[in-house]
Design a protein around this motif. Structure first.
Motif, mmCIF file in Angstrom:
data_model
loop_
_atom_site.group_PDB
_atom_site.id
_atom_site.type_symbol
_atom_site.label_atom_id
_atom_site.label_comp_id
_atom_site.label_asym_id
_atom_site.label_seq_id
_atom_site.Cartn_x
_atom_site.Cartn_y
_atom_site.Cartn_z
ATOM 1 N N UNK A 80 -3.412 -18.981 -13.539
ATOM 2 C CA UNK A 80 -2.377 -19.213 -12.549
ATOM 3 C C UNK A 80 -2.898 -19.908 -11.310
ATOM 4 N N UNK A 81 -1.990 -20.168 -10.343
ATOM 5 C CA UNK A 81 -2.387 -20.935 -9.158
ATOM 6 C C UNK A 81 -3.423 -20.222 -8.290
ATOM 7 N N UNK A 82 -3.551 -18.882 -8.455
ATOM 8 C CA UNK A 82 -4.535 -18.168 -7.643
ATOM 9 C C UNK A 82 -5.797 -17.826 -8.428
ATOM 10 N N UNK A 83 -6.008 -18.529 -9.528
ATOM 11 C CA UNK A 83 -7.250 -18.343 -10.291
ATOM 12 C C UNK A 83 -8.439 -18.575 -9.362
ATOM 13 N N UNK A 84 -9.457 -17.801 -9.544
ATOM 14 C CA UNK A 84 -10.650 -17.797 -8.676
ATOM 15 C C UNK A 84 -10.431 -16.979 -7.403
ATOM 16 N N UNK A 85 -9.253 -16.374 -7.294
ATOM 17 C CA UNK A 85 -9.018 -15.435 -6.187
ATOM 18 C C UNK A 85 -9.265 -14.017 -6.680
ATOM 19 N N UNK A 86 -8.896 -13.048 -5.846
ATOM 20 C CA UNK A 86 -9.031 -11.640 -6.217
ATOM 21 C C UNK A 86 -8.115 -10.835 -5.313
ATOM 22 N N UNK A 87 -7.900 -9.564 -5.604
ATOM 23 C CA UNK A 87 -7.155 -8.724 -4.662
ATOM 24 C C UNK A 87 -8.152 -7.877 -3.869
ATOM 25 N N UNK A 88 -7.698 -7.401 -2.737
ATOM 26 C CA UNK A 88 -8.578 -6.665 -1.836
ATOM 27 C C UNK A 88 -7.856 -5.420 -1.337
ATOM 28 N N UNK A 89 -8.536 -4.296 -1.362
ATOM 29 C CA UNK A 89 -7.988 -3.077 -0.771
ATOM 30 C C UNK A 89 -8.862 -2.705 0.412
ATOM 31 N N UNK A 90 -8.224 -2.428 1.548
ATOM 32 C CA UNK A 90 -8.975 -2.037 2.743
ATOM 33 C C UNK A 90 -8.391 -0.722 3.242
ATOM 34 N N UNK A 91 -9.228 0.286 3.362
ATOM 35 C CA UNK A 91 -8.730 1.549 3.891
ATOM 36 C C UNK A 91 -9.680 2.076 4.951
ATOM 37 N N UNK A 105 -13.419 1.496 3.902
ATOM 38 C CA UNK A 105 -13.592 1.230 2.490
ATOM 39 C C UNK A 105 -12.984 -0.136 2.192
ATOM 40 N N UNK A 106 -13.692 -0.952 1.441
ATOM 41 C CA UNK A 106 -13.207 -2.281 1.078
ATOM 42 C C UNK A 106 -13.671 -2.594 -0.321
ATOM 43 N N UNK A 107 -12.748 -2.979 -1.169
ATOM 44 C CA UNK A 107 -13.146 -3.354 -2.521
ATOM 45 C C UNK A 107 -12.325 -4.545 -2.972
ATOM 46 N N UNK A 108 -12.899 -5.303 -3.895
ATOM 47 C CA UNK A 108 -12.167 -6.392 -4.543
ATOM 48 C C UNK A 108 -12.073 -6.076 -6.030
ATOM 49 N N UNK A 109 -10.939 -6.432 -6.619
ATOM 50 C CA UNK A 109 -10.652 -6.118 -8.012
ATOM 51 C C UNK A 109 -9.576 -7.083 -8.473
ATOM 52 N N UNK A 110 -9.500 -7.228 -9.777
ATOM 53 C CA UNK A 110 -8.571 -8.218 -10.313
ATOM 54 C C UNK A 110 -7.118 -7.887 -9.953
ATOM 55 N N UNK A 111 -6.765 -6.605 -10.041
ATOM 56 C CA UNK A 111 -5.408 -6.201 -9.695
ATOM 57 C C UNK A 111 -5.453 -4.989 -8.779
ATOM 58 N N UNK A 112 -4.405 -4.825 -7.964
ATOM 59 C CA UNK A 112 -4.346 -3.626 -7.126
ATOM 60 C C UNK A 112 -4.287 -2.378 -8.001
ATOM 61 N N UNK A 113 -3.672 -2.493 -9.147
ATOM 62 C CA UNK A 113 -3.605 -1.363 -10.068
ATOM 63 C C UNK A 113 -5.002 -0.896 -10.452
ATOM 64 N N UNK A 148 0.829 -1.209 0.000
ATOM 65 C CA UNK A 148 0.000 0.000 0.000
ATOM 66 C C UNK A 148 0.865 1.261 0.000
ATOM 67 N N UNK A 149 0.293 2.338 -0.515
ATOM 68 C CA UNK A 149 1.009 3.615 -0.517
ATOM 69 C C UNK A 149 -0.017 4.752 -0.507
ATOM 70 N N UNK A 155 -7.551 -0.834 -8.588
ATOM 71 C CA UNK A 155 -8.025 0.038 -7.515
ATOM 72 C C UNK A 155 -7.346 1.401 -7.592
ATOM 73 N N UNK A 156 -6.048 1.390 -7.831
ATOM 74 C CA UNK A 156 -5.298 2.660 -7.810
ATOM 75 C C UNK A 156 -5.729 3.584 -8.947
ATOM 76 N N UNK A 157 -6.009 3.003 -10.091
ATOM 77 C CA UNK A 157 -6.505 3.804 -11.211
ATOM 78 C C UNK A 157 -7.857 4.431 -10.858
#
Lengths: 431, 376
Positions: free
Chosen positions: A257-268, A368-376, A143-144, A378-380
């Protein structure tokens, strides 16, 4: 607490105060006040595959929807951030114990927003313990700070567990079971816990849904007494989470990839300062700032905005395309307006929000909590929300008349990977 | 109204000078307290002291708009200043004020609310150049003994006495001592030319706030006999601290193109041979510097575009800041514009909150023709 200084403890306030306090006593108190009929989950003998999706974040099909098709987020939430403090890497025994602790929850409660929904996620700091890197199919960055006008603390726990239910005692009970403080949970024996494996880094609680913010606007700082509409699901007084303004679950899911069916999560964590919002800004101005100037001028929003149906109407009204123009010509841009500029090739937003309000620390806020394919992704999206491109073309300032930036302070940020269910217990970077 | 011993003050007088019969108070300490000791808002402390009644009198805005003398002038109590990166941040408070927020073309009136205790204000200037900067935002986070009491992003505001500053009415449960963390946002306007490091980042400083009911009751305020007349209260004397006046017209770099008052705003336009920043440019740079009449304050947060026969597109002027030029709206002229008449359109009036005397001015503008010289 004397009668004269606080409104009567109605059920909603009681439940949420109990959730925010936590602990076994709060859990017991909650249990005795709520309906006891909570659907149980999967018995150890039943086939888990038949009952549980491989995606930990598959919540939509197991939640209620309103009359317009919008998914209704569960009403009560707890986020537990944990560290694995032992030297070295988790052992296979610990891995089994952790997995069994999660199965206790699945045994106790049906996988649904009436029972319990939960995700287990791992931070980049957790994966740093290992020599191997995460595969390219996972974009999980640390995170940044994401705006020139914020300076949040950067959360660095190993694990984030998000618990959600319409029933407050389910969420509290799940927490107490994980921590090893109770022996049974909704009839299921609690014979495996995180007690000897994990230590608590932080605990965050909250709520979302009509009636809940209004139940707390007298005791929470940062929001005037009795300011929040009874129908409002969030402190700022408007509906969020319209179907068309959420990424579909498929779109936020890692595909390969090995984490298929997963997702990334941002929590703020955001602190909300709403005295100006309710005591100084008249309603038309609030509508323009939350949605778009067009919504104010055409009077599109009635009350909290349930009348809008399954979309906030920002795209339909062409607000996104007019963001710079509205900044220069109307001196005001809306929050949703700025966000509507971020869409994938199919016209969907990139993130799926499951955020909720809070009174943690006695002050109105948003986890705030969201799930998205990549952290990028979320940042965009957050960059669009900053509106720094329109601030300084003139009229609209860094925060002044720039969506809802005037009213929020970002206190904390953290990024996590939610693996698929099969890898949710101490995964390595290359499971 | 009695004669006052004025400290050194700055006036910018125009032909309709509003110098007669007015005063500009500064610190309340030197003045005898005027009205307001009785008729509290009902907020009494244990010593029987009340907050002063600061209900504003009926507004006497002139129907035809423009800058006018407000009903009252006010003092304030300084609370010190601290460095924050390249900035100096000062803080003060006054009794609660009503004011107007800008939402595009419309003004939204903010009344005094029950519980409003102080009007907290802060000014920020670049310590190197002693210039008030048109910063985009500022947040005040108020603590007492480590506990968070209140937090707000303060409104950017313009008042005749204070110039450009950040402020709001705060509801403080009790008088006493507080620590205020002032966080200054990076400038939204484009910095042009040499600037010290740090103007692009968030900066903060902590200042002590201390107030008592006596302090609030002692703050000078006085009604004006000529309220409603065209004119403005002169800028408050800030001692060694800078005030918000724009750079004097004679000191601006480049060649003056025009200086015209349109309604209630003085538009000063200059032409520089090229963009004064680090961008490589062959084209002349047009500076548009709108100012308030009387006090010559720069007007921030306007949305200005221009059209010229040389090109089909509508050109956006960029709100900018340069140490010698000060705050302005800048435009690199397209090829072949010299000699043409450029037309400025103010699409959005200054989105800065207005104190009394400025709320029916700077709202609407006709298109403004600028005759560009043939050569530079």
């Amino acid at each position: 607490m004397d009668e004269t200084s606080h409104p009567p403890l109605n059920r909603r306030r009681f439940m949420e105060i109990a959730v925010s306090i936590g602990g076994v006593s709060a859990f017991s108190a909650c249990l005795s006040r709520e309906e006891s009929d909570t659907p149980t989950g999967i018995k150890p003998s039943e086939s888990r595959d038949a009952h549980l999706p491989n995606r930990q974040h598959a919540w939509n099909d197991f939640s209620e929807t309103d009359g317009h098709g919008n998914v209704i987020n569960a009403r009560h939430h707890v986020i537990l951030l944990f560290n694995y403090d032992s030297k070295g890497l988790p052992t296979s025994t610990e891995q089994e114990e952790l997995e069994s602790a999660f199965r206790v929850l699945e045994h106790a409660f049906e996988w649904s927003s009436d029972g319990l929904l939960f995700t287990v996620a791992y931070s980049p700091y957790y994966f740093d313990k290992y020599d191997a890197d995460l595969p390219d199919s996972v974009d999980l960055t640390k995170p940044k700070s994401l705006a020139p006008f914020e300076d949040p603390e950067l959360d660095d726990p190993d694990i984030a567990i998000h618990l959600a239910s319409n029933t407050a005692s389910n969420v509290l009970g799940a927490e107490e079971a994980l921590l090893g403080n109770i022996d049974t949970l909704n009839g299921a024996p609690v014979d495996h816990t995180t007690e000897d494996i994990l230590t608590v880094y932080d605990r965050r609680t909250g709520f979302v849904g009509a009636g809940l913010p209004a139940a707390h606007d007298t005791e929470a700082n940062g929001v005037p007494d009795n300011a929040v509409d009874e129908d409002a699901p969030l402190f700022m007084g408007f509906k969020s989470g319209f179907e068309k303004n959420q990424a579909p679950e498929d779109k936020v899911t890692i595909e390969t990839g090995p984490f298929a069916d997963g997702t990334t999560q941002h929590i703020s964590k955001l602190r909300q300062n709403l005295h100006q919002w309710y005591e100084q800004d008249p309603r038309p101005r609030r509508v323009a700032l939350m949605f778009c100037p067009a919504h104010r001028d055409e009077e599109l929003v009635e009350g909290v905005g349930n009348n809008l149906g399954n979309t906030d109407m920002v795209e339909e009204k062409g607000c996104a395309e007019r963001t710079e123009q509205d900044a220069s010509e109307r001196g005001i841009v809306g929050h949703s307006q700025k966000l509507a500029r971020v869409r994938d090739e199919d016209g969907n937003p990139l993130i799926l929000r499951r955020d909720f309000d809070t009174i943690d620390g006695g002050h109105a806020g948003l986890h705030f909590l969201s799930v998205q394919q990549t952290i990028d992704d979320f940042e965009v999206t957050r960059e669009a929300m900053n509106g720094t491109d329109v601030a300084g073309t003139g009229a609209v300032g860094t925060r002044n008349n720039n969506g809802i930036l005037q009213y929020i302070e970002t206190l904390k940020r953290g990024n996590y990977l939610i693996p698929p269910r099969e890898h949710r217990s101490f995964p390595s970077p290359r499971p | 109204m009695h004669e006052q011993q004025f400290p050194r003050r700055k006036f910018i007088l125009t032909s309709t000078a509003a110098a007669t019969g007015l005063l500009a108070g500064c610190l309340g300490d030197d003045e005898e307290p005027e009205n307001g000791e009785e008729n509290g808002n009902g907020n009494e402390n244990g010593n029987g002291e009340s907050l002063p009644d600061v209900t504003p009198p009926e507004t006497q805005d002139p129907e035809e708009g423009g800058v006018y003398m407000p009903a009252m002038v006010h003092g304030m109590k300084m609370q010190g200043m601290e460095m924050a990166g390249p900035y100096m941040v000062s803080m003060s408070f006054a009794n609660p004020h009503d004011f107007w927020l800008m939402s595009g073309d419309t003004t939204d009136y903010v009344q005094l609310n029950e519980g409003d205790t102080i009007h907290l204000m802060s000014r920020v200037w670049n310590a190197e150049t002693d210039q008030i900067l048109p910063l985009g935002g500022m947040t005040a986070t108020i603590y007492q003994d480590g506990e968070l009491i209140e937090e707000r992003s303060m409104w950017p505001m313009l008042s005749q006495q204070m110039g450009f500053h950040f402020g709001d009415n705060f509801q403080m449960d009790s008088p006493g001592e507080y620590e205020v963390e002032i966080t200054v946002d990076p400038m939204g306007a484009t910095p042009v030319g040499d600037f010290s490091d740090g103007v692009g980042e968030q900066q903060s400083a902590t200042l002590d706030l201390e107030f008592t009911y006596s302090d609030l009751n002692e703050i000078m305020w006085q009604t004006l006999d000529n309220s409603g007349d065209p004119g403005a209260v002169p800028p408050m004397d800030m001692g060694h601290a800078p005030t918000s006046e724009a750079p004097g017209v004679d000191t601006l770099p480049g060649t003056q193109v025009s200086q015209e008052q349109y309604d209630d705003t003085v538009f000063v336009t200059q032409l520089l041979e090229q963009h004064p920043g680090t961008i490589d440019s062959d084209n002349p740079y047009l500076v548009v510097s709108p100012r308030t009449p009387y006090n010559d304050y720069a007007l921030p947060f306007m949305g200005i575009t221009a059209t010229t026969p040389a090109v089909d597109d509508t050109l956006s002027l960029s709100e900018s800041f340069h140490p010698a030029i000060g705050h302005h709206y800048g435009l690199e002229l397209p090829d072949g514009s010299l000699g043409d008449t450029l037309t400025l359109s103010v699409n959005t009036p200054p989105q800065v909150a207005r104190h009394r005397g400025y709320q029916v001015a700077f709202l609407e503008y006709e298109d403004i023709p600028i005759e560009l010289p043939e050569t530079l």
